[in-house]
Design an enzyme around this catalytic site. Sequence first.
Site, PDB file in Angstrom:
ATOM      1  CD  GLU A  43      72.127 -69.975 -36.249  1.00 58.21           C
ATOM      2  OE1 GLU A  43      72.875 -69.240 -35.594  1.00 58.21           O
ATOM      3  OE2 GLU A  43      72.535 -70.804 -37.081  1.00 58.21           O
ATOM      4  CG  ASP A 117      72.906 -57.860 -35.574  1.00 53.81           C
ATOM      5  OD1 ASP A 117      74.100 -58.143 -35.713  1.00 53.81           O
ATOM      6  OD2 ASP A 117      72.040 -58.143 -36.419  1.00 53.81           O
ATOM      7  CE  LYS A 121      73.298 -44.854 -30.785  1.00 52.76           C
ATOM      8  NZ  LYS A 121      73.630 -44.525 -32.163  1.00 52.76           N
TER       9      LYS A 121
HETATM   10  N1  SAM Z   1      74.548 -66.630 -35.687  1.00 50.30           N
HETATM   11  C1  SAM Z   1      75.816 -66.361 -36.329  1.00 50.30           C
HETATM   12  C2  SAM Z   1      76.955 -66.652 -35.383  1.00 50.30           C
HETATM   13  O1  SAM Z   1      76.697 -66.775 -34.182  1.00 50.30           O
HETATM   14  O2  SAM Z   1      78.096 -66.771 -35.846  1.00 50.30           O
HETATM   15  C3  SAM Z   1      75.860 -64.916 -36.899  1.00 50.30           C
HETATM   16  C4  SAM Z   1      75.780 -63.821 -35.892  1.00 50.30           C
HETATM   17  S1  SAM Z   1      75.665 -62.200 -36.640  1.00 50.30           S
HETATM   18  C5  SAM Z   1      76.179 -61.126 -35.386  1.00 50.30           C
HETATM   19  C6  SAM Z   1      73.897 -61.925 -36.631  1.00 50.30           C
HETATM   20  C7  SAM Z   1      73.238 -62.262 -37.958  1.00 50.30           C
HETATM   21  O3  SAM Z   1      71.826 -62.172 -37.788  1.00 50.30           O
HETATM   22  C8  SAM Z   1      73.595 -61.305 -39.079  1.00 50.30           C
HETATM   23  O4  SAM Z   1      74.072 -62.036 -40.188  1.00 50.30           O
HETATM   24  C9  SAM Z   1      72.301 -60.588 -39.384  1.00 50.30           C
HETATM   25  O5  SAM Z   1      72.177 -60.245 -40.752  1.00 50.30           O
HETATM   26  C10 SAM Z   1      71.262 -61.604 -38.952  1.00 50.30           C
HETATM   27  N2  SAM Z   1      69.975 -61.001 -38.552  1.00 50.30           N
HETATM   28  C11 SAM Z   1      69.811 -60.033 -37.640  1.00 50.30           C
HETATM   29  N3  SAM Z   1      68.515 -59.702 -37.538  1.00 50.30           N
HETATM   30  C12 SAM Z   1      67.847 -60.508 -38.412  1.00 50.30           C
HETATM   31  C13 SAM Z   1      66.484 -60.650 -38.768  1.00 50.30           C
HETATM   32  N4  SAM Z   1      65.540 -59.865 -38.208  1.00 50.30           N
HETATM   33  N5  SAM Z   1      66.142 -61.563 -39.688  1.00 50.30           N
HETATM   34  C14 SAM Z   1      67.089 -62.343 -40.274  1.00 50.30           C
HETATM   35  N6  SAM Z   1      68.409 -62.244 -39.990  1.00 50.30           N
HETATM   36  C15 SAM Z   1      68.786 -61.346 -39.056  1.00 50.30           C
END
Ligand code: SAM
Length: 215
Positions: A43, A117, A121
């Site tokens: 994941e 995320d 933009k």
């Molecule tokens: N997957 C979880 C859920 O659905 O509850 C968390 C969703 S949260 C909005 C997105 C997570 O992805 C954040 O904790 C962020 O730090 C992580 N994340 C985003 N881009 C990432 C990357 N390039 N590498 C590792 N983690 C990443």
Amino acid sequence: MRLRHIKGAEQQIAESPYVIQNPEAFKGNWSACFGNDAPIEIEVGMGKGKFIMDLAAANPHINYLGIERYSSVLLRALQKRSALELSNIFFLCIDAKEMTDYFAPGEISRIYLNFSDPWPKDRHAKRRLTSPVFLNVYDQILKPDGVIEFKTDNRGLFDYSLESIPEAGWDILASTLDLHHSDMAEGNVMTEYETKFASEGKPICKLVASRRRSF
Ligand code: SAM
């Protein structure tokens, strides 16, 4: 998700038996990390890790790696992990963009992207986990029949992904704009974000994709 920096988070992560401290050492040999040849699923952006820990508990014959780049977020997952008796899950504190440094071609069976995320933009489009930059990374580490599974409440990101994924040479095998009321709901494991959005009545979008085969 970006939590306030927690003092000592890096040290706790560096000392945790649940976090792989030297992932580059396992490149091409992750079966040695788990002690078996079971398929490995990842994941990307696991946040506090509920989804992947639930999967690991339900599927002891599959190995799981949870990737999260922020130590303050990963720390929350570690707190949950320490209460579980599981031997088929580890965490990596890395940026998913660097995954080819840690995984050999074809080493991974499935990649989950959950509530990534949205980066709305245009100038930030490359940061979306379904952008060509990241699809190229997944392409390099997935088995030939490997799949990505993507869930989001964000319709803009989902519509973008329905275009970016086929453009990058992948087939969308299944998709829905309302997962919880579709035939894709069977066996669905909820994430933290999914639970929150669903309780607010927001529809959840999901797609499954694999690389287009050339004959
Ligand atoms: N997957 C979880 C859920 O659905 O509850 C968390 C969703 S949260 C909005 C997105 C997570 O992805 C954040 O904790 C962020 O730090 C992580 N994340 C985003 N881009 C990432 C990357 N390039 N590498 C590792 N983690 C990443």
